[in-house]
Design an enzyme around this catalytic site. Sequence first.
Site, PDB file in Angstrom:
ATOM      1  N   SER A  12      36.085   3.192 -72.595  1.00 60.49           N
ATOM      2  CA  SER A  12      34.926   2.331 -72.878  1.00 60.49           C
ATOM      3  C   SER A  12      33.748   2.624 -71.965  1.00 60.49           C
ATOM      4  O   SER A  12      32.603   2.327 -72.314  1.00 60.49           O
ATOM      5  CB  SER A  12      35.323   0.857 -72.748  1.00 60.49           C
ATOM      6  OG  SER A  12      36.041   0.641 -71.553  1.00 60.49           O
ATOM      7  N   ASN A  88      43.217   8.287 -68.542  1.00 59.10           N
ATOM      8  CA  ASN A  88      42.064   8.112 -67.651  1.00 59.10           C
ATOM      9  C   ASN A  88      41.944   6.687 -67.110  1.00 59.10           C
ATOM     10  O   ASN A  88      41.304   6.476 -66.082  1.00 59.10           O
ATOM     11  CB  ASN A  88      40.787   8.505 -68.421  1.00 59.10           C
ATOM     12  CG  ASN A  88      39.535   7.985 -67.769  1.00 59.10           C
ATOM     13  OD1 ASN A  88      39.012   8.585 -66.828  1.00 59.10           O
ATOM     14  ND2 ASN A  88      39.032   6.838 -68.245  1.00 59.10           N
ATOM     15  N   TYR A 153      46.015   2.880 -54.366  1.00 55.78           N
ATOM     16  CA  TYR A 153      45.350   3.830 -55.261  1.00 55.78           C
ATOM     17  C   TYR A 153      45.823   5.268 -54.995  1.00 55.78           C
ATOM     18  O   TYR A 153      46.184   6.000 -55.927  1.00 55.78           O
ATOM     19  CB  TYR A 153      43.843   3.710 -55.048  1.00 55.78           C
ATOM     20  CG  TYR A 153      42.989   4.559 -55.952  1.00 55.78           C
ATOM     21  CD1 TYR A 153      42.738   4.180 -57.265  1.00 55.78           C
ATOM     22  CD2 TYR A 153      42.409   5.734 -55.488  1.00 55.78           C
ATOM     23  CE1 TYR A 153      41.934   4.956 -58.089  1.00 55.78           C
ATOM     24  CE2 TYR A 153      41.601   6.510 -56.294  1.00 55.78           C
ATOM     25  CZ  TYR A 153      41.364   6.118 -57.593  1.00 55.78           C
ATOM     26  OH  TYR A 153      40.571   6.894 -58.414  1.00 55.78           O
ATOM     27  N   LYS A 157      47.836   7.771 -57.514  1.00 52.96           N
ATOM     28  CA  LYS A 157      47.284   9.055 -57.942  1.00 52.96           C
ATOM     29  C   LYS A 157      48.182  10.228 -57.495  1.00 52.96           C
ATOM     30  O   LYS A 157      48.278  11.234 -58.199  1.00 52.96           O
ATOM     31  CB  LYS A 157      45.864   9.226 -57.404  1.00 52.96           C
ATOM     32  CG  LYS A 157      44.865   8.201 -57.971  1.00 52.96           C
ATOM     33  CD  LYS A 157      44.750   8.323 -59.482  1.00 52.96           C
ATOM     34  CE  LYS A 157      43.635   7.463 -60.067  1.00 52.96           C
ATOM     35  NZ  LYS A 157      43.527   7.588 -61.531  1.00 52.96           N
TER      36      LYS A 157
END
Length: 245
Positions: A12, A88, A153, A157
């Site tokens: 989006s 993503n 985070y 990742k």
Amino acid sequence: MNGKIALVTGGSRGIGRAIALQLAKDGCDVAVLYAGRREAADQTVSLLEAAGARALAIQCDVSDGEAAAAAVGEVEKTLGPIAILVNNAGIIRDGLTMRMSSEDFRAVIDVNLTGAFHMIRACLPGFVRRRAGRIVNITSVSGMMGNPGQANYASSKAGLIGLTKTVAREVASRGVTVNAVAPGFIETDMTAGMNEAALQKGLSAVPMGRIGKPEDVANAVSFLASDAAGYVTGCVLKVDGGMYI
Ligand code: NDP
């Protein structure tokens, strides 16, 4: 990539929108998943249609495995068999490790890592059956070099890189490639909230001396999703202006 169906999570806004648009320009029809910003997702769909693609936006929290599987089913019913999956969707909940709540740790892992796993699990049976498929996971240089304040985070990742390499090995003989793109410092809503001092500090770590654009990341994804990358699997392609060399 004419007529291929691509699914981009977190399409989006930001990097996801740029990836969706690039894939549309490459000839794909594109579905995007989003968490809750309906207007932004609708705007992406308009841009994709203006680029000549068939497009679809579905609200789906990728951390919910059943919802992820249902979204994949809906895309395939509406647009056709998915050929390209781009994981993503991502969130941050920064804080120093000593003070980080278990909830903030878990929430980031659930979306950034488990969410990608859910999407891959839902798409793989079709990819393997058709002996074709491209998976591109958006990781981060944070996951490769660590970053103070991002224990959740960076762990998510780094985990995504392990997931990428494992699935790449599992399905290489079935015509499916699995790669990761590791952006550095990219201009999106995720970085827009930074104060000037943090921004300057971040930029000082980039040898190229500039912040990256979502399109810089989209170009790398486009390559990995294309026929030109047919012999590339299990790789992590950094798009970071030299931040992590
Ligand atoms: P943004 O915050 O701009 O956009 C995040 C996107 O993810 C939105 O589309 C959002 O949907 C979606 N999303 C969030 N949570 C969920 C969820 N649970 N289920 C489905 N969709 C979800 O992020 P960026 O464009 O900056 O980042 C995109 C990716 O790139 C992320 O994985 C990020 O970690 C990674 N990255 C970004 C960097 C940067 O500097 N910006 C650097 C390195 C990596 P909605 O619009 O509805 O909220």
